[in-house]
Design a protein around this motif. Structure first.
Motif, PDB file in Angstrom:
ATOM      1  N   ARG A  80       7.200   9.418   6.246  1.00 16.65           N
ATOM      2  CA  ARG A  80       6.542  10.722   6.377  1.00 16.65           C
ATOM      3  C   ARG A  80       5.085  10.603   6.806  1.00 16.65           C
ATOM      4  O   ARG A  80       4.632  11.318   7.704  1.00 16.65           O
ATOM      5  CB  ARG A  80       6.641  11.502   5.064  1.00 16.65           C
ATOM      6  CG  ARG A  80       8.003  12.106   4.807  1.00 16.65           C
ATOM      7  CD  ARG A  80       8.027  12.923   3.535  1.00 16.65           C
ATOM      8  NE  ARG A  80       7.746  12.081   2.358  1.00 16.65           N
ATOM      9  CZ  ARG A  80       7.824  12.495   1.094  1.00 16.65           C
ATOM     10  NH1 ARG A  80       8.153  13.768   0.862  1.00 16.65           N
ATOM     11  NH2 ARG A  80       7.575  11.675   0.100  1.00 16.65           N
ATOM     12  N   PHE A  81       4.344   9.711   6.166  1.00 22.71           N
ATOM     13  CA  PHE A  81       2.918   9.595   6.490  1.00 22.71           C
ATOM     14  C   PHE A  81       2.737   9.059   7.906  1.00 22.71           C
ATOM     15  O   PHE A  81       1.883   9.551   8.656  1.00 22.71           O
ATOM     16  CB  PHE A  81       2.220   8.672   5.492  1.00 22.71           C
ATOM     17  CG  PHE A  81       0.730   8.601   5.693  1.00 22.71           C
ATOM     18  CD1 PHE A  81      -0.084   9.662   5.342  1.00 22.71           C
ATOM     19  CD2 PHE A  81       0.146   7.476   6.255  1.00 22.71           C
ATOM     20  CE1 PHE A  81      -1.460   9.604   5.536  1.00 22.71           C
ATOM     21  CE2 PHE A  81      -1.223   7.406   6.456  1.00 22.71           C
ATOM     22  CZ  PHE A  81      -2.024   8.480   6.090  1.00 22.71           C
ATOM     23  N   ALA A  82       3.539   8.076   8.281  1.00 23.51           N
ATOM     24  CA  ALA A  82       3.450   7.523   9.640  1.00 23.51           C
ATOM     25  C   ALA A  82       3.781   8.590  10.679  1.00 23.51           C
ATOM     26  O   ALA A  82       3.156   8.648  11.749  1.00 23.51           O
ATOM     27  CB  ALA A  82       4.388   6.333   9.789  1.00 23.51           C
ATOM     28  N   ILE A  83       4.739   9.458  10.378  1.00 24.44           N
ATOM     29  CA  ILE A  83       5.106  10.531  11.301  1.00 24.44           C
ATOM     30  C   ILE A  83       3.939  11.489  11.500  1.00 24.44           C
ATOM     31  O   ILE A  83       3.599  11.861  12.631  1.00 24.44           O
ATOM     32  CB  ILE A  83       6.348  11.285  10.787  1.00 24.44           C
ATOM     33  CG1 ILE A  83       7.586  10.385  10.874  1.00 24.44           C
ATOM     34  CG2 ILE A  83       6.574  12.575  11.580  1.00 24.44           C
ATOM     35  CD1 ILE A  83       8.816  10.965  10.196  1.00 24.44           C
ATOM     36  N   VAL A  84       3.304  11.885  10.395  1.00 19.70           N
ATOM     37  CA  VAL A  84       2.167  12.809  10.482  1.00 19.70           C
ATOM     38  C   VAL A  84       1.027  12.198  11.288  1.00 19.70           C
ATOM     39  O   VAL A  84       0.434  12.847  12.163  1.00 19.70           O
ATOM     40  CB  VAL A  84       1.679  13.192   9.069  1.00 19.70           C
ATOM     41  CG1 VAL A  84       0.363  13.978   9.146  1.00 19.70           C
ATOM     42  CG2 VAL A  84       2.734  14.015   8.343  1.00 19.70           C
ATOM     43  N   LEU A 135       2.486  -4.885   5.765  1.00 20.47           N
ATOM     44  CA  LEU A 135       1.567  -3.745   5.799  1.00 20.47           C
ATOM     45  C   LEU A 135       2.225  -2.564   5.104  1.00 20.47           C
ATOM     46  O   LEU A 135       3.378  -2.237   5.375  1.00 20.47           O
ATOM     47  CB  LEU A 135       1.231  -3.387   7.254  1.00 20.47           C
ATOM     48  CG  LEU A 135      -0.029  -2.583   7.526  1.00 20.47           C
ATOM     49  CD1 LEU A 135      -1.268  -3.389   7.121  1.00 20.47           C
ATOM     50  CD2 LEU A 135      -0.135  -2.231   9.005  1.00 20.47           C
ATOM     51  N   GLY A 136       1.477  -1.924   4.184  1.00 27.38           N
ATOM     52  CA  GLY A 136       2.007  -0.794   3.439  1.00 27.38           C
ATOM     53  C   GLY A 136       2.166   0.447   4.298  1.00 27.38           C
ATOM     54  O   GLY A 136       1.593   0.538   5.392  1.00 27.38           O
ATOM     55  N   PRO A 137       2.911   1.447   3.818  1.00 32.84           N
ATOM     56  CA  PRO A 137       3.174   2.662   4.606  1.00 32.84           C
ATOM     57  C   PRO A 137       1.905   3.419   5.015  1.00 32.84           C
ATOM     58  O   PRO A 137       1.833   3.951   6.124  1.00 32.84           O
ATOM     59  CB  PRO A 137       4.043   3.508   3.668  1.00 32.84           C
ATOM     60  CG  PRO A 137       4.681   2.524   2.740  1.00 32.84           C
ATOM     61  CD  PRO A 137       3.663   1.442   2.550  1.00 32.84           C
ATOM     62  N   ILE A 138       0.903   3.481   4.127  1.00 30.60           N
ATOM     63  CA  ILE A 138      -0.324   4.217   4.441  1.00 30.60           C
ATOM     64  C   ILE A 138      -1.094   3.515   5.557  1.00 30.60           C
ATOM     65  O   ILE A 138      -1.515   4.147   6.536  1.00 30.60           O
ATOM     66  CB  ILE A 138      -1.214   4.360   3.202  1.00 30.60           C
ATOM     67  CG1 ILE A 138      -0.467   5.106   2.083  1.00 30.60           C
ATOM     68  CG2 ILE A 138      -2.502   5.099   3.562  1.00 30.60           C
ATOM     69  CD1 ILE A 138      -0.053   6.506   2.450  1.00 30.60           C
ATOM     70  N   ALA A 139      -1.292   2.216   5.410  1.00 28.28           N
ATOM     71  CA  ALA A 139      -2.020   1.454   6.430  1.00 28.28           C
ATOM     72  C   ALA A 139      -1.258   1.465   7.757  1.00 28.28           C
ATOM     73  O   ALA A 139      -1.865   1.584   8.829  1.00 28.28           O
ATOM     74  CB  ALA A 139      -2.239   0.020   5.961  1.00 28.28           C
ATOM     75  N   PHE A 140       0.060   1.358   7.683  1.00 30.05           N
ATOM     76  CA  PHE A 140       0.869   1.377   8.900  1.00 30.05           C
ATOM     77  C   PHE A 140       0.703   2.711   9.621  1.00 30.05           C
ATOM     78  O   PHE A 140       0.548   2.758  10.844  1.00 30.05           O
ATOM     79  CB  PHE A 140       2.340   1.142   8.557  1.00 30.05           C
ATOM     80  CG  PHE A 140       3.239   1.016   9.757  1.00 30.05           C
ATOM     81  CD1 PHE A 140       3.433  -0.211  10.368  1.00 30.05           C
ATOM     82  CD2 PHE A 140       3.892   2.127  10.287  1.00 30.05           C
ATOM     83  CE1 PHE A 140       4.254  -0.342  11.485  1.00 30.05           C
ATOM     84  CE2 PHE A 140       4.716   2.014  11.394  1.00 30.05           C
ATOM     85  CZ  PHE A 140       4.894   0.777  11.990  1.00 30.05           C
ATOM     86  N   GLY A 141       0.713   3.794   8.859  1.00 29.91           N
ATOM     87  CA  GLY A 141       0.554   5.109   9.466  1.00 29.91           C
ATOM     88  C   GLY A 141      -0.810   5.293  10.099  1.00 29.91           C
ATOM     89  O   GLY A 141      -0.925   5.823  11.218  1.00 29.91           O
ATOM     90  N   CYS A 142      -1.860   4.829   9.402  1.00 29.13           N
ATOM     91  CA  CYS A 142      -3.232   5.015   9.906  1.00 29.13           C
ATOM     92  C   CYS A 142      -3.484   4.203  11.175  1.00 29.13           C
ATOM     93  O   CYS A 142      -4.076   4.715  12.138  1.00 29.13           O
ATOM     94  CB  CYS A 142      -4.239   4.614   8.830  1.00 29.13           C
ATOM     95  SG  CYS A 142      -4.329   5.764   7.441  1.00 29.13           S
ATOM     96  N   PHE A 143      -3.067   2.939  11.166  1.00 27.55           N
ATOM     97  CA  PHE A 143      -3.406   2.057  12.284  1.00 27.55           C
ATOM     98  C   PHE A 143      -2.352   2.069  13.396  1.00 27.55           C
ATOM     99  O   PHE A 143      -2.696   2.189  14.580  1.00 27.55           O
ATOM    100  CB  PHE A 143      -3.613   0.625  11.777  1.00 27.55           C
ATOM    101  CG  PHE A 143      -4.802   0.479  10.874  1.00 27.55           C
ATOM    102  CD1 PHE A 143      -6.090   0.513  11.387  1.00 27.55           C
ATOM    103  CD2 PHE A 143      -4.641   0.341   9.510  1.00 27.55           C
ATOM    104  CE1 PHE A 143      -7.197   0.394  10.566  1.00 27.55           C
ATOM    105  CE2 PHE A 143      -5.739   0.224   8.671  1.00 27.55           C
ATOM    106  CZ  PHE A 143      -7.022   0.252   9.201  1.00 27.55           C
ATOM    107  N   ILE A 144      -1.087   1.957  13.017  1.00 21.35           N
ATOM    108  CA  ILE A 144      -0.027   1.857  14.029  1.00 21.35           C
ATOM    109  C   ILE A 144       0.420   3.245  14.492  1.00 21.35           C
ATOM    110  O   ILE A 144       0.478   3.526  15.688  1.00 21.35           O
ATOM    111  CB  ILE A 144       1.163   1.057  13.486  1.00 21.35           C
ATOM    112  CG1 ILE A 144       0.707  -0.341  13.037  1.00 21.35           C
ATOM    113  CG2 ILE A 144       2.250   0.966  14.551  1.00 21.35           C
ATOM    114  CD1 ILE A 144       0.024  -1.146  14.125  1.00 21.35           C
ATOM    115  N   GLY A 145       0.739   4.123  13.531  1.00 25.68           N
ATOM    116  CA  GLY A 145       1.185   5.461  13.895  1.00 25.68           C
ATOM    117  C   GLY A 145       0.155   6.217  14.719  1.00 25.68           C
ATOM    118  O   GLY A 145       0.441   6.696  15.819  1.00 25.68           O
ATOM    119  N   ALA A 146      -1.068   6.305  14.190  1.00 22.22           N
ATOM    120  CA  ALA A 146      -2.124   7.048  14.885  1.00 22.22           C
ATOM    121  C   ALA A 146      -2.527   6.349  16.188  1.00 22.22           C
ATOM    122  O   ALA A 146      -2.744   7.002  17.210  1.00 22.22           O
ATOM    123  CB  ALA A 146      -3.338   7.205  13.975  1.00 22.22           C
ATOM    124  N   GLY A 147      -2.627   5.022  16.157  1.00 18.86           N
ATOM    125  CA  GLY A 147      -3.083   4.280  17.340  1.00 18.86           C
ATOM    126  C   GLY A 147      -2.107   4.355  18.497  1.00 18.86           C
ATOM    127  O   GLY A 147      -2.485   4.690  19.627  1.00 18.86           O
TER     128      GLY A 147
END
Length: 266
Positions: A80-84, A135-147
């Protein structure tokens, strides 16, 4: 040009390109390198081509994502966080691309894609089975998802490959599972970018819907092969598509230099 008056042969051509792109994209990514040049070849401007490509790519990524979700391959709660964050990154990228030129990405992308191809070629066991998450879900979402979402909004080709590689390296997923999860984030980035392209009036709706149908058909076929064939299919396709993408990008942007070099030596 009145796009509603395009000949049936052009719509048929774009439909077939979209179907092939949907198939390729659901397995290895890189479908945008087929659809965007095809759209530009019939006289569509680069920004409109990118915007319209996003519309039909939504069909591909949604079709593949639903197939994987129905078969229990994806845990949506964990994503969910990575999607957002992916949606947010794509929205920012799509906003900026309407005002700036992403030329620097055109020069960097072939290098990145070659690296991906070499990585899977030289490490045959990578993604064969699940490994420990790095890498945890939050860090993955911030760096990989957003990037990567930002990259998809501002340029796009190869997004699925970048997401899949990230899931393999950072989340420890096997290649089939990584490819399935990559399609969900790819759908999120497509939706995020498409919203701003619609707001900017850049989408050609009739062309986009014709190609969307082709994408859905191709993606459904490709997604079924991901789960039935797994790494035996995905790895060679990732390597092949990566090198073909690199060759095409290098030729598109350095074709004159390459032709001059070949003429000089041969």
């Amino acid at each position: 040009m009145e796009w509603t008056l395009l000949g049936s042969e052009i719509y048929g051509f774009l439909f077939l390109v979209a179907m092939v792109a949907g198939f390729v994209d659901s397995i290895a990514g890189g479908g945008g390198l087929l659809t965007i040049p095809a759209l530009m070849s019939v006289g569509i401007s680069p920004v409109q081509a990118l915007a319209t490509s996003k519309l039909q790519a939504v069909g591909s990524s949604l079709s593949a994502s639903l197939y994987f979700i129905r078969r229990g391959v994806i845990d949506l709660r964990l994503q969910r966080f990575a999607i957002v964050m992916t949606v947010m990154g794509a929205m920012i990228g799509a906003l900026l691309v309407q005002f700036i030129s992403p030329d620097f990405l055109r020069y960097l992308l072939p290098v990145l894609v070659i690296i991906i191809g070499l990585y899977f070629l030289l490490m045959p066991n990578i993604g064969a089975e699940d490994r420990q998450r790095r890498l945890g879900p939050i860090a993955f979402g911030c760096f990989i998802g957003a990037g990567i979402g930002f990259y998809d909004g501002i340029f796009g080709p190869g997004t699925g490959s970048f997401f899949a590689l990230s899931y393999v390296m950072l989340c420890g997923y096997n290649l089939a599972k990584a490819t399935a999860h990559a399609k969900v984030l790819n759908f999120a980035s497509n939706i995020g970018a498409l919203g701003f392209f619609i707001f900017g009036g850049q989408v050609l709706w009739l062309v986009g819907f014709v190609m969307l149908i082709g994408q859905i058909i191709g993606a459904r076929i490709g997604a079924s092969l991901v789960l039935s064939k797994g790494q035996k299919l995905i790895r060679p396709m990732l390597v092949t598509i990566s090198f073909l993408m690199s060759i095409k990008l290098l030729y598109d942007h350095h074709g004159d230099t390459l032709r001059a070099w070949l003429a000089f030596y041969f």
